[in-house]
Design a protein around this motif. Structure first.
Motif, PDB file in Angstrom:
ATOM      1  N   ASP A  80       0.972  -1.200   0.242  1.00  0.00           N
ATOM      2  CA  ASP A  80      -0.238  -0.263   0.101  1.00  0.00           C
ATOM      3  C   ASP A  80       0.908   1.213   0.100  1.00  0.00           C
ATOM      4  N   ILE A  81       2.310   0.977   0.458  1.00  0.00           N
ATOM      5  CA  ILE A  81       2.782   2.075   0.322  1.00  0.00           C
ATOM      6  C   ILE A  81       3.483   2.546  -1.092  1.00  0.00           C
ATOM      7  N   PHE A  82       3.905   1.483  -1.786  1.00  0.00           N
ATOM      8  CA  PHE A  82       4.056   1.909  -3.453  1.00  0.00           C
ATOM      9  C   PHE A  82       2.862   1.503  -4.561  1.00  0.00           C
ATOM     10  N   ILE A  83       2.062   0.847  -3.761  1.00  0.00           N
ATOM     11  CA  ILE A  83       1.226   0.430  -5.190  1.00  0.00           C
ATOM     12  C   ILE A  83      -0.322   0.995  -4.900  1.00  0.00           C
ATOM     13  N   ASP A  84      -1.277   2.147  -5.434  1.00  0.00           N
ATOM     14  CA  ASP A  84      -2.507   2.253  -5.462  1.00  0.00           C
ATOM     15  C   ASP A  84      -3.419   0.508  -6.590  1.00  0.00           C
ATOM     16  N   GLU A  85      -4.717   0.672  -5.839  1.00  0.00           N
ATOM     17  CA  GLU A  85      -5.284   0.094  -5.783  1.00  0.00           C
ATOM     18  C   GLU A  85      -6.527   0.126  -6.737  1.00  0.00           C
ATOM     19  N   VAL A  86      -6.893   0.539  -7.888  1.00  0.00           N
ATOM     20  CA  VAL A  86      -7.588   0.639  -8.737  1.00  0.00           C
ATOM     21  C   VAL A  86      -8.684  -0.280  -9.412  1.00  0.00           C
ATOM     22  N   GLU A  87     -10.043   0.178  -8.686  1.00  0.00           N
ATOM     23  CA  GLU A  87     -10.567  -1.146  -9.038  1.00  0.00           C
ATOM     24  C   GLU A  87     -12.108  -0.381 -10.330  1.00  0.00           C
ATOM     25  N   GLU A  88     -11.854  -1.312 -11.320  1.00  0.00           N
ATOM     26  CA  GLU A  88     -12.906  -1.206 -12.159  1.00  0.00           C
ATOM     27  C   GLU A  88     -14.115  -2.130 -12.678  1.00  0.00           C
ATOM     28  N   VAL A  89     -15.507  -2.017 -13.030  1.00  0.00           N
ATOM     29  CA  VAL A  89     -16.340  -2.501 -13.304  1.00  0.00           C
ATOM     30  C   VAL A  89     -16.221  -2.752 -14.463  1.00  0.00           C
ATOM     31  N   ASP A  90     -16.110  -4.160 -15.048  1.00  0.00           N
ATOM     32  CA  ASP A  90     -15.844  -4.539 -17.080  1.00  0.00           C
ATOM     33  C   ASP A  90     -17.788  -4.980 -17.051  1.00  0.00           C
ATOM     34  N   GLU A  91     -17.723  -4.809 -18.340  1.00  0.00           N
ATOM     35  CA  GLU A  91     -18.872  -4.715 -19.164  1.00  0.00           C
ATOM     36  C   GLU A  91     -19.718  -5.490 -19.081  1.00  0.00           C
ATOM     37  N   LYS A  92     -19.412  -6.889 -18.111  1.00  0.00           N
ATOM     38  CA  LYS A  92     -20.040  -8.444 -17.634  1.00  0.00           C
ATOM     39  C   LYS A  92     -20.657  -7.885 -16.416  1.00  0.00           C
ATOM     40  N   GLY A  93     -20.033  -7.150 -15.731  1.00  0.00           N
ATOM     41  CA  GLY A  93     -20.712  -6.589 -13.908  1.00  0.00           C
ATOM     42  C   GLY A  93     -19.471  -6.951 -13.355  1.00  0.00           C
ATOM     43  N   GLN A  94     -18.393  -7.589 -14.058  1.00  0.00           N
ATOM     44  CA  GLN A  94     -17.349  -8.347 -12.589  1.00  0.00           C
ATOM     45  C   GLN A  94     -15.879  -7.800 -12.306  1.00  0.00           C
ATOM     46  N   MET A  95     -15.775  -6.605 -10.829  1.00  0.00           N
ATOM     47  CA  MET A  95     -14.639  -6.017 -10.693  1.00  0.00           C
ATOM     48  C   MET A  95     -13.161  -6.873 -11.438  1.00  0.00           C
ATOM     49  N   ASP A  96     -12.763  -5.737 -11.549  1.00  0.00           N
ATOM     50  CA  ASP A  96     -11.136  -5.793 -12.114  1.00  0.00           C
ATOM     51  C   ASP A  96     -10.733  -4.756 -11.556  1.00  0.00           C
ATOM     52  N   ILE A  97      -9.646  -5.268 -10.605  1.00  0.00           N
ATOM     53  CA  ILE A  97      -8.080  -4.599 -10.220  1.00  0.00           C
ATOM     54  C   ILE A  97      -7.247  -4.064 -10.892  1.00  0.00           C
TER      55      ILE A  97
END
Length: 116
Positions: free
Chosen positions: A33-50
């Protein structure tokens, strides 16, 4: 600098486990967490991608890139563990054995999860 086959196996399993510890395990998330940000996005199928995005800055960016790449972290982990073992074998061996046994357990668990 002669390394036996058994030492090579111990170093390899230790590197595998240490790499997974820093790249994937929840227990070290505070380090990532000190060095990386996690970005969550929902794809066209409604699944969460990180997505893992290294933070800005020379040091944070470098370490963030390193921790977001399993192969890169593995190289640096192997350099560290090999140097540790070659410079301080009496101290390093118990640490390497714990990591190696943990690595074997992780491999067995993964195989069992595939079969069950």
């Amino acid at each position: 600098m002669d390394i036996t086959f058994l030492e090579l196996i111990i170093l390899g399993l230790s590197t595998f486990r240490l790499t997974r510890l820093f790249v994937f395990d929840k227990i070290t998330a505070f380090v990532r967490d000190i060095f990386i940000d996690e970005v969550e996005e929902v794809d066209e199928k409604g699944q969460m991608d990180i997505y893992l995005i290294p933070k800005q800055g020379l040091i944070k960016g470098f370490i963030g890139e390193l921790l977001s790449c399993y192969w890169c972290t593995g190289v640096w982990a192997s350099i560290f563990l090999c140097a540790f073992y070659l410079l301080f074998p009496a101290i390093a061996l118990p640490v390497l054995l714990v990591l190696a046994v943990s690595g074997i357990a992780a491999i067995i668990e993964t195989i069992l999860q595939l079969w069950l």
